[in-house]
Design an enzyme around this catalytic site. Structure first.
Site, mmCIF file in Angstrom:
data_model
loop_
_atom_site.group_PDB
_atom_site.id
_atom_site.type_symbol
_atom_site.label_atom_id
_atom_site.label_comp_id
_atom_site.label_asym_id
_atom_site.label_seq_id
_atom_site.Cartn_x
_atom_site.Cartn_y
_atom_site.Cartn_z
ATOM 1 N N GLY A 54 48.249 16.431 58.274
ATOM 2 C CA GLY A 54 47.327 15.389 57.831
ATOM 3 C C GLY A 54 45.960 15.443 58.471
ATOM 4 N N SER A 55 45.447 16.651 58.782
ATOM 5 C CA SER A 55 44.128 16.711 59.415
ATOM 6 C C SER A 55 43.024 16.276 58.452
ATOM 7 C CB SER A 55 43.841 18.106 59.971
ATOM 8 O OG SER A 55 43.748 19.065 58.940
ATOM 9 N N ASN A 56 43.163 16.596 57.164
ATOM 10 C CA ASN A 56 42.172 16.112 56.204
ATOM 11 C C ASN A 56 42.311 14.603 55.975
ATOM 12 O OD1 ASN A 56 40.280 18.138 55.147
ATOM 13 N ND2 ASN A 56 42.132 19.269 54.580
ATOM 14 N N ARG A 79 61.221 19.085 38.950
ATOM 15 C CA ARG A 79 59.829 18.702 39.224
ATOM 16 C C ARG A 79 59.395 17.502 38.398
ATOM 17 N NH1 ARG A 79 56.490 22.048 41.533
ATOM 18 N NH2 ARG A 79 57.714 23.839 40.836
ATOM 19 N N ARG A 97 52.986 20.782 46.828
ATOM 20 C CA ARG A 97 53.786 20.743 45.610
ATOM 21 C C ARG A 97 52.882 21.094 44.426
ATOM 22 N NH1 ARG A 97 59.031 20.078 44.907
ATOM 23 N NH2 ARG A 97 58.657 18.757 43.103
ATOM 24 N N ILE A 98 53.395 21.916 43.527
ATOM 25 C CA ILE A 98 52.700 22.136 42.260
ATOM 26 C C ILE A 98 53.076 20.986 41.344
ATOM 27 C CG2 ILE A 98 52.479 23.616 40.241
ATOM 28 C CD1 ILE A 98 53.041 26.003 42.057
ATOM 29 N N LEU A 99 52.080 20.262 40.884
ATOM 30 C CA LEU A 99 52.323 19.056 40.100
ATOM 31 C C LEU A 99 52.533 19.390 38.624
ATOM 32 C CD1 LEU A 99 49.596 16.929 41.837
ATOM 33 C CD2 LEU A 99 52.060 16.563 42.029
ATOM 34 N N ASN A 133 41.598 17.617 44.771
ATOM 35 C CA ASN A 133 42.277 18.499 45.717
ATOM 36 C C ASN A 133 41.234 19.297 46.487
ATOM 37 O OD1 ASN A 133 44.581 19.960 46.836
ATOM 38 N ND2 ASN A 133 43.910 21.694 45.609
ATOM 39 N N HIS A 135 40.791 23.064 48.268
ATOM 40 C CA HIS A 135 41.409 24.389 48.240
ATOM 41 C C HIS A 135 40.658 25.309 49.185
ATOM 42 C CE1 HIS A 135 43.740 27.697 46.629
ATOM 43 N NE2 HIS A 135 42.629 28.404 46.519
ATOM 44 N N SER A 167 36.722 24.487 48.612
ATOM 45 C CA SER A 167 36.226 23.809 47.417
ATOM 46 C C SER A 167 37.000 22.521 47.195
ATOM 47 C CB SER A 167 36.411 24.697 46.176
ATOM 48 O OG SER A 167 35.872 25.986 46.363
ATOM 49 N N THR A 178 37.663 23.388 59.623
ATOM 50 C CA THR A 178 36.558 22.563 60.129
ATOM 51 C C THR A 178 35.615 22.192 58.993
ATOM 52 O OG1 THR A 178 36.694 23.593 62.301
ATOM 53 C CG2 THR A 178 34.639 22.498 61.758
#
Length: 219
Positions: free
Chosen positions: A16-18, A69, A95-97, A111, A113, A140, A176
């Site tokens: 959970g750093s973001n 899924r 997870r791929i949604l 998201n 990436h 991105s 970072t």
């Protein structure tokens, strides 16, 4: 929507750093909104404790409890809908949604990436950038569409690749950048500056011809 109205839900699978970068930006008044729920598919995700320390409600929805899924994603969507999010932030959600989930939240699902999309969709982006001999790498933030890592890019951040870089060192340096870029983009969304219209990103009411890019110099 007024500045104080943005309701944010965050999906995580790991440390959970973001998420922490977003929590810090909200606490510092940089983002006009609040995180109303953090959901993880893994009970051991470290980001859950980060959320709890910040007073944010958390929930664990283990994907192993569901047969496929689509069933899992339907349950996840139902849980998100209980808090009526204006924005759903994927912050290391591994997870791929399913198409149905993405379509239900399209235009309010973002998201981050670890590559300069459209380069290196999918996994192992840092190793692939090094193998290709890239001189520049980065991350991105994009709106999520059913195709993997193919949604319209809102903004990017880049840095030079060093001759001494390894996949691990490049990952650390790019992370970072992520912690700078994600709060910036969420702030733009909270301020009503960014939206997806007809499949394109609009910034300040104008369609983007190319996403803005933050450069990091040589950290």
């Amino acid at each position: 929507m007024t500045r104080a109205d943005l309701r944010i839900a965050v999906l995580i699978s790991g440390s959970g750093s973001n998420l922490q970068a977003l929590l810090d930006a909200i606490a510092g008044g940089e983002i006009a909104g609040r995180i109303v729920r953090v959901i993880s598919n893994r009970a051991e995700a470290g980001g859950l404790e980060r959320a709890r320390r910040a007073g944010v409600e958390t929930e664990v929805l283990p994907h192993g409890d569901y047969p496929d899924r689509e069933t899992y994603d339907a349950a996840l969507a139902a849980r998100l809908n209980t808090v009526s999010p204006d924005l759903v932030v994927l912050a290391g959600f591994m997870r791929i949604l399913s198409d149905g989930f993405v379509e239900a939240f399209q235009g309010r699902l973002v998201n981050i990436h670890p590559s300069l999309l459209p380069a290196y969709r999918g996994l192992h982006t840092h190793a692939r950038a090094l193998q290709a001999g890239d001189r520049e790498h980065g991350c991105s933030v994009h709106y999520v569409i059913p195709a993997l890592d193919a949604g319209p890019v809102i903004a990017q951040a880049s840095l030079p690749v060093h001759e001494t870089d390894t996949p691990e060192s490049l990952e650390t340096r790019v992370r970072t950048l992520e912690h700078r870029l994600y709060p910036l983009v969420v702030r733009w969304i909270a301020d009503g500056r960014v939206a997806m219209r007809a499949g394109r990103v609009c910034l300040d009411g104008e369609p983007l011809s190319r996403p803005p890019c933050i450069t990091a110099g040589t950290p």
